[in-house]
Design a protein around this motif. Structure first.
Motif, PDB file in Angstrom:
ATOM      1  N   PHE A   1      12.902   1.093   0.454  1.00 51.81           N
ATOM      2  CA  PHE A   1      13.471  -0.253   0.387  1.00 51.81           C
ATOM      3  C   PHE A   1      14.180  -0.473  -0.945  1.00 51.81           C
ATOM      4  O   PHE A   1      15.319  -0.940  -0.996  1.00 51.81           O
ATOM      5  CB  PHE A   1      12.377  -1.298   0.594  1.00 51.81           C
ATOM      6  N   ALA A   2      13.501  -0.108  -2.044  1.00 51.04           N
ATOM      7  CA  ALA A   2      14.087  -0.313  -3.373  1.00 51.04           C
ATOM      8  C   ALA A   2      15.351   0.515  -3.559  1.00 51.04           C
ATOM      9  O   ALA A   2      16.337   0.025  -4.105  1.00 51.04           O
ATOM     10  CB  ALA A   2      13.069   0.024  -4.460  1.00 51.04           C
ATOM     11  N   THR A   3      15.338   1.769  -3.093  1.00 53.44           N
ATOM     12  CA  THR A   3      16.541   2.594  -3.252  1.00 53.44           C
ATOM     13  C   THR A   3      17.688   2.060  -2.408  1.00 53.44           C
ATOM     14  O   THR A   3      18.837   2.087  -2.851  1.00 53.44           O
ATOM     15  CB  THR A   3      16.283   4.080  -2.915  1.00 53.44           C
ATOM     16  N   SER A   4      17.396   1.568  -1.219  1.00 53.48           N
ATOM     17  CA  SER A   4      18.448   0.964  -0.388  1.00 53.48           C
ATOM     18  C   SER A   4      19.032  -0.264  -1.071  1.00 53.48           C
ATOM     19  O   SER A   4      20.251  -0.455  -1.114  1.00 53.48           O
ATOM     20  CB  SER A   4      17.900   0.565   0.985  1.00 53.48           C
ATOM     21  N   MET A   5      18.160  -1.091  -1.617  1.00 54.68           N
ATOM     22  CA  MET A   5      18.619  -2.297  -2.286  1.00 54.68           C
ATOM     23  C   MET A   5      19.443  -1.952  -3.529  1.00 54.68           C
ATOM     24  O   MET A   5      20.514  -2.499  -3.747  1.00 54.68           O
ATOM     25  CB  MET A   5      17.426  -3.180  -2.668  1.00 54.68           C
ATOM     26  N   VAL A   6      18.975  -1.004  -4.343  1.00 52.36           N
ATOM     27  CA  VAL A   6      19.696  -0.613  -5.553  1.00 52.36           C
ATOM     28  C   VAL A   6      21.036   0.015  -5.200  1.00 52.36           C
ATOM     29  O   VAL A   6      22.054  -0.277  -5.831  1.00 52.36           O
ATOM     30  CB  VAL A   6      18.841   0.339  -6.426  1.00 52.36           C
ATOM     31  N   SER A   7      21.077   0.870  -4.173  1.00 52.88           N
ATOM     32  CA  SER A   7      22.360   1.477  -3.802  1.00 52.88           C
ATOM     33  C   SER A   7      23.342   0.425  -3.297  1.00 52.88           C
ATOM     34  O   SER A   7      24.535   0.499  -3.586  1.00 52.88           O
ATOM     35  CB  SER A   7      22.175   2.594  -2.778  1.00 52.88           C
ATOM     36  N   ASN A   8      22.859  -0.583  -2.577  1.00 55.40           N
ATOM     37  CA  ASN A   8      23.732  -1.679  -2.146  1.00 55.40           C
ATOM     38  C   ASN A   8      24.269  -2.450  -3.347  1.00 55.40           C
ATOM     39  O   ASN A   8      25.444  -2.812  -3.392  1.00 55.40           O
ATOM     40  CB  ASN A   8      22.991  -2.634  -1.212  1.00 55.40           C
TER      41      ASN A   8
ATOM     42  N   ARG B   1       0.843  -1.201   0.000  1.00 58.74           N
ATOM     43  CA  ARG B   1       0.000   0.000   0.000  1.00 58.74           C
ATOM     44  C   ARG B   1       0.876   1.248   0.000  1.00 58.74           C
ATOM     45  O   ARG B   1       2.032   1.187   0.415  1.00 58.74           O
ATOM     46  CB  ARG B   1      -0.916  -0.024   1.213  1.00 58.74           C
ATOM     47  N   PRO B   2       0.351   2.388  -0.439  1.00 57.30           N
ATOM     48  CA  PRO B   2       1.128   3.636  -0.439  1.00 57.30           C
ATOM     49  C   PRO B   2       1.630   3.998   0.958  1.00 57.30           C
ATOM     50  O   PRO B   2       0.946   3.772   1.960  1.00 57.30           O
ATOM     51  CB  PRO B   2       0.114   4.684  -0.925  1.00 57.30           C
ATOM     52  N   GLY B   3       2.845   4.522   0.999  1.00 53.90           N
ATOM     53  CA  GLY B   3       3.411   4.993   2.258  1.00 53.90           C
ATOM     54  C   GLY B   3       4.022   3.920   3.138  1.00 53.90           C
ATOM     55  O   GLY B   3       4.322   4.164   4.302  1.00 53.90           O
ATOM     56  N   CYS B   4       4.215   2.724   2.605  1.00 54.49           N
ATOM     57  CA  CYS B   4       4.755   1.616   3.402  1.00 54.49           C
ATOM     58  C   CYS B   4       6.275   1.497   3.333  1.00 54.49           C
ATOM     59  O   CYS B   4       6.847   0.641   3.990  1.00 54.49           O
ATOM     60  CB  CYS B   4       4.127   0.296   2.971  1.00 54.49           C
ATOM     61  N   GLY B   5       6.939   2.311   2.496  1.00 54.84           N
ATOM     62  CA  GLY B   5       8.398   2.261   2.419  1.00 54.84           C
ATOM     63  C   GLY B   5       8.954   1.495   1.234  1.00 54.84           C
ATOM     64  O   GLY B   5      10.126   1.132   1.229  1.00 54.84           O
ATOM     65  N   LYS B   6       8.129   1.250   0.223  1.00 54.47           N
ATOM     66  CA  LYS B   6       8.592   0.502  -0.957  1.00 54.47           C
ATOM     67  C   LYS B   6       9.739   1.217  -1.658  1.00 54.47           C
ATOM     68  O   LYS B   6      10.741   0.588  -2.001  1.00 54.47           O
ATOM     69  CB  LYS B   6       7.445   0.296  -1.959  1.00 54.47           C
ATOM     70  N   THR B   7       9.590   2.529  -1.877  1.00 58.32           N
ATOM     71  CA  THR B   7      10.632   3.277  -2.580  1.00 58.32           C
ATOM     72  C   THR B   7      11.907   3.317  -1.753  1.00 58.32           C
ATOM     73  O   THR B   7      13.012   3.147  -2.286  1.00 58.32           O
ATOM     74  CB  THR B   7      10.148   4.700  -2.926  1.00 58.32           C
TER      75      THR B   7
ATOM     76  N   GLU C   1       5.065   6.527  -7.397  1.00 64.52           N
ATOM     77  CA  GLU C   1       4.744   7.292  -6.200  1.00 64.52           C
ATOM     78  C   GLU C   1       5.750   8.390  -5.895  1.00 64.52           C
ATOM     79  O   GLU C   1       5.446   9.300  -5.141  1.00 64.52           O
ATOM     80  CB  GLU C   1       4.628   6.355  -4.998  1.00 64.52           C
ATOM     81  N   ALA C   2       6.958   8.321  -6.432  1.00 59.53           N
ATOM     82  CA  ALA C   2       7.983   9.327  -6.133  1.00 59.53           C
ATOM     83  C   ALA C   2       8.365  10.050  -7.413  1.00 59.53           C
ATOM     84  O   ALA C   2       8.456   9.436  -8.479  1.00 59.53           O
ATOM     85  CB  ALA C   2       9.213   8.668  -5.520  1.00 59.53           C
ATOM     86  N   SER C   3       8.599  11.355  -7.302  1.00 62.35           N
ATOM     87  CA  SER C   3       9.072  12.097  -8.460  1.00 62.35           C
ATOM     88  C   SER C   3      10.528  11.725  -8.722  1.00 62.35           C
ATOM     89  O   SER C   3      11.197  11.129  -7.875  1.00 62.35           O
ATOM     90  CB  SER C   3       8.960  13.599  -8.211  1.00 62.35           C
ATOM     91  N   GLU C   4      11.024  12.108  -9.887  1.00 55.37           N
ATOM     92  CA  GLU C   4      12.429  11.837 -10.216  1.00 55.37           C
ATOM     93  C   GLU C   4      13.341  12.480  -9.176  1.00 55.37           C
ATOM     94  O   GLU C   4      14.302  11.860  -8.722  1.00 55.37           O
ATOM     95  CB  GLU C   4      12.741  12.364 -11.611  1.00 55.37           C
ATOM     96  N   GLU C   5      13.027  13.721  -8.787  1.00 54.71           N
ATOM     97  CA  GLU C   5      13.858  14.431  -7.795  1.00 54.71           C
ATOM     98  C   GLU C   5      13.839  13.719  -6.445  1.00 54.71           C
ATOM     99  O   GLU C   5      14.878  13.526  -5.822  1.00 54.71           O
ATOM    100  CB  GLU C   5      13.358  15.864  -7.640  1.00 54.71           C
ATOM    101  N   GLU C   6      12.648  13.306  -5.993  1.00 57.76           N
ATOM    102  CA  GLU C   6      12.547  12.584  -4.719  1.00 57.76           C
ATOM    103  C   GLU C   6      13.340  11.284  -4.764  1.00 57.76           C
ATOM    104  O   GLU C   6      14.044  10.936  -3.808  1.00 57.76           O
ATOM    105  CB  GLU C   6      11.083  12.262  -4.399  1.00 57.76           C
ATOM    106  N   PHE C   7      13.214  10.563  -5.871  1.00 58.96           N
ATOM    107  CA  PHE C   7      13.933   9.299  -6.011  1.00 58.96           C
ATOM    108  C   PHE C   7      15.445   9.528  -5.988  1.00 58.96           C
ATOM    109  O   PHE C   7      16.180   8.808  -5.316  1.00 58.96           O
ATOM    110  CB  PHE C   7      13.523   8.567  -7.288  1.00 58.96           C
ATOM    111  N   LEU C   8      15.934  10.533  -6.714  1.00 63.20           N
ATOM    112  CA  LEU C   8      17.373  10.814  -6.738  1.00 63.20           C
ATOM    113  C   LEU C   8      17.889  11.231  -5.366  1.00 63.20           C
ATOM    114  O   LEU C   8      18.990  10.843  -4.978  1.00 63.20           O
ATOM    115  CB  LEU C   8      17.687  11.879  -7.790  1.00 63.20           C
ATOM    116  N   ILE C   9      17.095  11.995  -4.626  1.00 66.14           N
ATOM    117  CA  ILE C   9      17.490  12.373  -3.260  1.00 66.14           C
ATOM    118  C   ILE C   9      17.582  11.130  -2.390  1.00 66.14           C
ATOM    119  O   ILE C   9      18.562  10.924  -1.661  1.00 66.14           O
ATOM    120  CB  ILE C   9      16.503  13.406  -2.669  1.00 66.14           C
TER     121      ILE C   9
END
Length: 99
Positions: free
Chosen positions: A57-64, A49-55, A80-88
């Motif tokens: 989690f995914a960014t942590s996994m991708v950065s690892n 569901r929205p707001g559960c931390g998917k993005t 759910e996240a803009s390009e700027e939010e995702f890059l941050i």
């Protein structure tokens, strides 16, 4: 034969110790243990569901993955996240978090 027996016989046939990952290291030990690392040519979907931390989690996994497996490419799609939010988030995750 139960699932554990089948798994053990497969491990014996391909010659891998039981704790060895055969896929890409995600940086999440429990996930790596369960799926034995991410495998090439597979699609992995993180859904909740929205707001559960998917993005996050995914960014942590991708950065690892980027940190520890430099020869691996990653693509992330988010609605759910803009390009700027995702890059941050990606920058913060790669840097080890916000001080």
């Amino acid at each position: 034969m139960d699932v554990k027996g089948i798994f053990e016989s497969l491990v014996a046939k391909i010659g891998l110790p039981e704790d060895r990952r055969i896929g890409v290291h995600t940086g999440f030990p429990v996930l790596d243990q369960r799926v034995r690392g991410l495998l090439q040519d597979k699609l992995y979907v993180v859904a909740a569901r929205p707001g559960c931390g998917k993005t996050s989690f995914a960014t942590s996994m991708v950065s690892n993955i980027v940190k520890f497996s430099r020869d691996v490419s990653c693509i992330v799609f988010t609605t759910e996240a803009s390009e700027e939010e995702f890059l941050i988030q990606m920058t913060e995750s790669y840097a080890g978090g916000v001080p």
